[in-house]
Design an enzyme around this catalytic site. Structure first.
Site, PDB file in Angstrom:
ATOM      1  N   THR A  30       0.735  -0.927  -0.110  1.00  0.00           N
ATOM      2  CA  THR A  30      -0.001  -0.025  -0.093  1.00  0.00           C
ATOM      3  C   THR A  30       0.962   1.334   0.028  1.00  0.00           C
ATOM      4  OG1 THR A  30      -0.209  -0.038   2.364  1.00  0.00           O
ATOM      5  CG2 THR A  30      -1.844  -1.072   0.988  1.00  0.00           C
ATOM      6  N   TYR A  31       0.255   2.459  -0.111  1.00  0.00           N
ATOM      7  CA  TYR A  31       0.922   3.516  -0.181  1.00  0.00           C
ATOM      8  C   TYR A  31       2.123   3.977   0.956  1.00  0.00           C
ATOM      9  CZ  TYR A  31       1.689   8.408  -1.103  1.00  0.00           C
ATOM     10  OH  TYR A  31       2.368   9.912  -1.099  1.00  0.00           O
ATOM     11  N   PRO A  32       3.238   3.876   0.565  1.00  0.00           N
ATOM     12  CA  PRO A  32       4.271   4.077   1.502  1.00  0.00           C
ATOM     13  C   PRO A  32       4.604   5.399   2.290  1.00  0.00           C
ATOM     14  CG  PRO A  32       5.471   4.111  -0.466  1.00  0.00           C
ATOM     15  CD  PRO A  32       4.042   3.788  -0.717  1.00  0.00           C
ATOM     16  N   ARG A  33       3.986   6.382   1.914  1.00  0.00           N
ATOM     17  CA  ARG A  33       4.490   7.594   2.513  1.00  0.00           C
ATOM     18  C   ARG A  33       3.211   7.972   3.558  1.00  0.00           C
ATOM     19  NH1 ARG A  33       8.170  10.885  -0.857  1.00  0.00           N
ATOM     20  NH2 ARG A  33       8.670   9.382  -2.742  1.00  0.00           N
ATOM     21  N   HIS A  46      -3.604   8.376   4.527  1.00  0.00           N
ATOM     22  CA  HIS A  46      -3.336   7.123   4.421  1.00  0.00           C
ATOM     23  C   HIS A  46      -2.894   6.218   5.646  1.00  0.00           C
ATOM     24  CE1 HIS A  46      -2.692   8.383   0.107  1.00  0.00           C
ATOM     25  NE2 HIS A  46      -1.960   9.498   0.576  1.00  0.00           N
TER      26      HIS A  46
END
Length: 181
Positions: free
Chosen positions: A65-68, A135
């Site tokens: 999934t989105y890492p940031r 996120h």
């Protein structure tokens, strides 16, 4: 190197206290900074390199999934997706299969367990909308990894192992205090 001399003598036990059960569950999902620290400690990856690898695992391979993110939790409505992800790991990965199956099986005597979900249960440590900003935590997706480079595979492994570990029950151990004269 200094040498320590240890003298062994008969000592009388004045008190023995056994704490029956101590529980410890410190595992939570990783944010990007935690992933960077662990990747640096375990593999010597720089923060920039780790972020680049995580971004590639997200954009190119579609396995994370989105890492940031700065979140350590998942949305409260993500229970079914987590179950599917664990099932996918059990089905497609020899390495993670025994751990994923154990999570899905859970404790058969647990009256709170939802059939087929095992240790995947709604709780605020894992599923909490108030701990999510833009996120949620970094977790594996339903995509099976294909043709990852060695550094990408190492980082993916860190994320998957933490993901699975979060659902295991708290560690239980006994603590004994011995007071001698």
């Amino acid at each position: 190197m200094p040498v320590r001399v240890i003298r062994r003598e008969q000592q009388e036990v004045l008190a023995l206290h056994v704490l029956d059960r101590l529980e410890q569950n410190l595992r939570v999902f990783r944010r990007v900074d935690g992933l960077q620290r662990e990747a640096n400690a375990r593999f010597g990856f720089s923060a920039k390199n780790t972020l680049g690898l995580a971004q590639a695992l997200y954009e190119r391979h579609k396995v994370l999934t989105y890492p940031r993110t700065d979140a350590k939790a998942l949305p409260e409505d993500y229970l079914d997706t987590v179950k599917q992800t664990v099932e996918n790991l059990a089905e497609h990965s020899q390495e993670y299969r025994p751990f994923a199956k154990q999570i899905l099986q859970g404790d058969p005597k647990d009256p709170k367990a939802k059939a087929g979900y095992g240790w995947i249960k709604p709780n605020k440590r894992i599923f909490d909308n108030s701990k999510i900003s833009d996120h949620f935590a970094i977790i594996p997706t339903l995509e099976a990894p294909k043709s990852l480079s060695e550094p990408e595979a190492k980082l993916y492994d860190l994320v998957v192992r933490r993901f699975l570990a979060v659902f295991y029950p708290a560690a239980e151990f006994k603590v004994t205090t011995r007071i001698t004269e």
